[in-house]
Design a protein around this motif. Structure first.
Motif, PDB file in Angstrom:
ATOM      1  N   SER B  31       0.846  -1.198   0.000  1.00  0.00           N
ATOM      2  CA  SER B  31       0.000   0.000   0.000  1.00  0.00           C
ATOM      3  C   SER B  31       0.874   1.239   0.000  1.00  0.00           C
ATOM      4  O   SER B  31       1.819   1.343   0.795  1.00  0.00           O
ATOM      5  CB  SER B  31      -0.904  -0.002   1.235  1.00  0.00           C
ATOM      6  OG  SER B  31      -1.546   1.245   1.387  1.00  0.00           O
ATOM      7  N   SER B  33       0.472   5.504  -0.058  1.00  0.00           N
ATOM      8  CA  SER B  33      -0.394   6.682   0.013  1.00  0.00           C
ATOM      9  C   SER B  33       0.440   7.924  -0.222  1.00  0.00           C
ATOM     10  O   SER B  33       1.624   7.963   0.120  1.00  0.00           O
ATOM     11  CB  SER B  33      -1.065   6.780   1.387  1.00  0.00           C
ATOM     12  OG  SER B  33      -1.881   5.663   1.644  1.00  0.00           O
ATOM     13  N   TYR B  35       0.601  12.267   0.189  1.00  0.00           N
ATOM     14  CA  TYR B  35       0.097  13.431   0.906  1.00  0.00           C
ATOM     15  C   TYR B  35       0.796  14.682   0.400  1.00  0.00           C
ATOM     16  O   TYR B  35       1.968  14.643   0.043  1.00  0.00           O
ATOM     17  CB  TYR B  35       0.337  13.304   2.414  1.00  0.00           C
ATOM     18  CG  TYR B  35      -0.428  12.189   3.074  1.00  0.00           C
ATOM     19  CD1 TYR B  35       0.078  10.884   3.070  1.00  0.00           C
ATOM     20  CD2 TYR B  35      -1.657  12.414   3.670  1.00  0.00           C
ATOM     21  CE1 TYR B  35      -0.631   9.843   3.644  1.00  0.00           C
ATOM     22  CE2 TYR B  35      -2.372  11.386   4.251  1.00  0.00           C
ATOM     23  CZ  TYR B  35      -1.851  10.109   4.228  1.00  0.00           C
ATOM     24  OH  TYR B  35      -2.554   9.077   4.810  1.00  0.00           O
ATOM     25  N   GLN B  37       1.845  18.511   1.636  1.00  0.00           N
ATOM     26  CA  GLN B  37       1.992  19.346   2.829  1.00  0.00           C
ATOM     27  C   GLN B  37       2.351  20.763   2.432  1.00  0.00           C
ATOM     28  O   GLN B  37       3.378  21.008   1.783  1.00  0.00           O
ATOM     29  CB  GLN B  37       3.066  18.783   3.771  1.00  0.00           C
ATOM     30  CG  GLN B  37       3.159  19.548   5.086  1.00  0.00           C
ATOM     31  CD  GLN B  37       4.133  18.927   6.062  1.00  0.00           C
ATOM     32  OE1 GLN B  37       5.007  18.148   5.694  1.00  0.00           O
ATOM     33  NE2 GLN B  37       3.972  19.244   7.340  1.00  0.00           N
ATOM     34  N   LEU B  43      -1.379  19.084   6.019  1.00  0.00           N
ATOM     35  CA  LEU B  43      -1.195  17.781   5.381  1.00  0.00           C
ATOM     36  C   LEU B  43      -2.522  17.298   4.828  1.00  0.00           C
ATOM     37  O   LEU B  43      -3.482  17.112   5.561  1.00  0.00           O
ATOM     38  CB  LEU B  43      -0.679  16.763   6.407  1.00  0.00           C
ATOM     39  CG  LEU B  43       0.805  16.771   6.674  1.00  0.00           C
ATOM     40  CD1 LEU B  43       1.098  16.286   8.079  1.00  0.00           C
ATOM     41  CD2 LEU B  43       1.521  15.907   5.652  1.00  0.00           C
ATOM     42  N   PHE B  45      -4.462  14.410   2.244  1.00  0.00           N
ATOM     43  CA  PHE B  45      -4.396  13.129   1.554  1.00  0.00           C
ATOM     44  C   PHE B  45      -4.676  13.307   0.068  1.00  0.00           C
ATOM     45  O   PHE B  45      -5.654  13.958  -0.312  1.00  0.00           O
ATOM     46  CB  PHE B  45      -5.421  12.188   2.184  1.00  0.00           C
ATOM     47  CG  PHE B  45      -5.609  10.886   1.478  1.00  0.00           C
ATOM     48  CD1 PHE B  45      -6.692  10.689   0.638  1.00  0.00           C
ATOM     49  CD2 PHE B  45      -4.706   9.848   1.653  1.00  0.00           C
ATOM     50  CE1 PHE B  45      -6.888   9.489  -0.004  1.00  0.00           C
ATOM     51  CE2 PHE B  45      -4.897   8.634   1.009  1.00  0.00           C
ATOM     52  CZ  PHE B  45      -5.982   8.456   0.186  1.00  0.00           C
ATOM     53  N   LEU B  88       5.556  20.147  -0.109  1.00  0.00           N
ATOM     54  CA  LEU B  88       6.307  18.933   0.194  1.00  0.00           C
ATOM     55  C   LEU B  88       5.359  17.770  -0.061  1.00  0.00           C
ATOM     56  O   LEU B  88       4.253  17.735   0.493  1.00  0.00           O
ATOM     57  CB  LEU B  88       6.753  18.922   1.648  1.00  0.00           C
ATOM     58  CG  LEU B  88       7.547  17.691   2.101  1.00  0.00           C
ATOM     59  CD1 LEU B  88       8.938  17.664   1.448  1.00  0.00           C
ATOM     60  CD2 LEU B  88       7.689  17.677   3.635  1.00  0.00           C
ATOM     61  N   LEU B  90       4.705  13.916   0.358  1.00  0.00           N
ATOM     62  CA  LEU B  90       5.125  12.775   1.156  1.00  0.00           C
ATOM     63  C   LEU B  90       4.427  11.512   0.692  1.00  0.00           C
ATOM     64  O   LEU B  90       3.229  11.550   0.368  1.00  0.00           O
ATOM     65  CB  LEU B  90       4.785  13.013   2.631  1.00  0.00           C
ATOM     66  CG  LEU B  90       5.509  14.149   3.332  1.00  0.00           C
ATOM     67  CD1 LEU B  90       4.821  14.488   4.647  1.00  0.00           C
ATOM     68  CD2 LEU B  90       6.955  13.781   3.587  1.00  0.00           C
ATOM     69  N   ALA B  94       2.624   0.951   3.568  1.00  0.00           N
ATOM     70  CA  ALA B  94       2.088   0.056   4.591  1.00  0.00           C
ATOM     71  C   ALA B  94       2.048  -1.352   4.011  1.00  0.00           C
ATOM     72  O   ALA B  94       1.987  -1.535   2.790  1.00  0.00           O
ATOM     73  CB  ALA B  94       0.695   0.497   5.032  1.00  0.00           C
ATOM     74  N   GLU B 101       0.384   0.371  10.951  1.00  0.00           N
ATOM     75  CA  GLU B 101       1.398   1.412  10.842  1.00  0.00           C
ATOM     76  C   GLU B 101       1.723   1.745   9.404  1.00  0.00           C
ATOM     77  O   GLU B 101       1.752   0.892   8.531  1.00  0.00           O
ATOM     78  CB  GLU B 101       2.687   0.956  11.542  1.00  0.00           C
ATOM     79  CG  GLU B 101       2.573   0.883  13.048  1.00  0.00           C
ATOM     80  CD  GLU B 101       3.911   0.622  13.704  1.00  0.00           C
ATOM     81  OE1 GLU B 101       3.917   0.158  14.844  1.00  0.00           O
ATOM     82  OE2 GLU B 101       4.944   0.897  13.074  1.00  0.00           O
ATOM     83  N   GLN B 102       1.969   3.035   9.195  1.00  0.00           N
ATOM     84  CA  GLN B 102       2.461   3.498   7.915  1.00  0.00           C
ATOM     85  C   GLN B 102       3.819   4.131   8.140  1.00  0.00           C
ATOM     86  O   GLN B 102       4.068   4.733   9.177  1.00  0.00           O
ATOM     87  CB  GLN B 102       1.520   4.556   7.322  1.00  0.00           C
ATOM     88  CG  GLN B 102       0.154   4.031   6.951  1.00  0.00           C
ATOM     89  CD  GLN B 102      -0.691   5.093   6.302  1.00  0.00           C
ATOM     90  OE1 GLN B 102      -0.370   5.606   5.239  1.00  0.00           O
ATOM     91  NE2 GLN B 102      -1.769   5.449   6.961  1.00  0.00           N
ATOM     92  N   PHE B 104       6.633   6.754   6.544  1.00  0.00           N
ATOM     93  CA  PHE B 104       6.745   7.847   5.589  1.00  0.00           C
ATOM     94  C   PHE B 104       8.137   7.953   4.994  1.00  0.00           C
ATOM     95  O   PHE B 104       9.140   7.640   5.649  1.00  0.00           O
ATOM     96  CB  PHE B 104       6.410   9.172   6.276  1.00  0.00           C
ATOM     97  CG  PHE B 104       4.939   9.388   6.458  1.00  0.00           C
ATOM     98  CD1 PHE B 104       4.264   8.804   7.517  1.00  0.00           C
ATOM     99  CD2 PHE B 104       4.217  10.171   5.568  1.00  0.00           C
ATOM    100  CE1 PHE B 104       2.898   8.995   7.689  1.00  0.00           C
ATOM    101  CE2 PHE B 104       2.857  10.377   5.735  1.00  0.00           C
ATOM    102  CZ  PHE B 104       2.199   9.782   6.798  1.00  0.00           C
ATOM    103  N   GLY B 105       8.173   8.428   3.767  1.00  0.00           N
ATOM    104  CA  GLY B 105       9.427   8.749   3.118  1.00  0.00           C
ATOM    105  C   GLY B 105       9.864  10.157   3.486  1.00  0.00           C
ATOM    106  O   GLY B 105       9.134  10.872   4.193  1.00  0.00           O
ATOM    107  N   PRO B 106      11.039  10.582   3.025  1.00  0.00           N
ATOM    108  CA  PRO B 106      11.578  11.902   3.377  1.00  0.00           C
ATOM    109  C   PRO B 106      10.912  13.041   2.626  1.00  0.00           C
ATOM    110  O   PRO B 106      11.101  14.202   2.979  1.00  0.00           O
ATOM    111  CB  PRO B 106      13.051  11.787   3.000  1.00  0.00           C
ATOM    112  CG  PRO B 106      13.061  10.784   1.893  1.00  0.00           C
ATOM    113  CD  PRO B 106      11.973   9.800   2.208  1.00  0.00           C
TER     114      PRO B 106
END
Lengths: 120, 113
Positions: B31, B33, B35, B37, B43, B45, B88, B90, B94, B101-102, B104-106
């Protein structure tokens, strides 16, 4: 639709002291998850702590604990023995526990964030 | 185990251009996702992909699109860039839809001039 509100844009705390960040949410669902994420200046979102709505016991992770009040739709984060490395933007987030539908799956709804400063 | 990677990390584009951002999830995660920001909107979705299919979409115009490949890597595309698309971006991975829990990347910092 779900909404998450963080009413404190900024907070500060002295090193080694305790600070509490507030979060309220609105939902018509009965089963969901709540999270606190930390975003340091590097912008990497890091999961701090999570809470399942069906659990009455408040979650704890080392120096981090939550006060989950389901009836009041309140989910605050307490940081004990604050450290300089705790300085970051903190986001409260909501996720539905249902697997189908528009607001389900992995979709997170975030609050506006609280910028935490830790003073030495 | 390698974390979520996003490329490029920084990008500058001109209004009217299009851009493609890439996200490689944690190995085994299916999965992804996305986002957006921004200082003004916070933030938000964008969409979620699972098994190469878009499963959920946020309230963004059709200029925002995405896809997921068989190896779970995902790309998002923004066409006809506007100044307000500066943000940004993101991505989060998952294990499956609805995983607890998910990660996140940088992020990719997109600037539109």
């Amino acid at each position: 639709a779900q909404t998450v509100t963080q009413s404190q844009p900024e907070m500060s705390v002295q090193e080694a002291e305790t600070v509490t960040l507030s979060c309220t949410y609105d939902t018509s669902e009965s089963d969901y998850y709540l999270f606190w994420y930390k975003q340091p200046p590097s912008r990497q979102m890091i999961l701090v702590i999570r809470q399942e709505a069906y659990k009455q016991q408040n979650a704890t992770e080392n120096r981090f604990s939550v006060n989950f009040q389901k009836a009041a739709k309140s989910f605050s984060l307490k940081i004990s023995d604050s450290q300089l490395g705790d300085a970051a933007m903190y986001f409260c987030a909501y996720r539905s526990a249902y697997s189908f539908g528009e607001t389900s799956g992995s979709r997170l709804t975030f609050g506006e964030g609280t910028q935490l400063t830790v003073n030495p | 185990k390698a974390g979520v990677t996003q490329t490029p990390r920084y990008l500058i584009k001109t209004r009217g251009q299009q851009v493609t951002l890439s996200c490689s999830p944690i190995s085994g995660h299916r999965s992804v996702s996305w986002y957006q920001q921004t200082p003004g909107q916070g933030l938000q979705f964008l969409f979620e992909y699972f098994s190469e299919t878009q499963r959920n979409k946020g309230n963004f115009p059709g200029r925002f699109s995405g896809r997921q490949f068989s190896n779970s890597r995902s790309e998002m595309n923004v066409s006809t860039l506007e100044l307000g698309d500066s943000a940004l971006y993101l991505c989060a991975s998952a294990l499956r839809r609805g995983s607890y829990e998910q990660y996140f990347g940088p992020g990719t910092r997109l600037t539109v001039t």
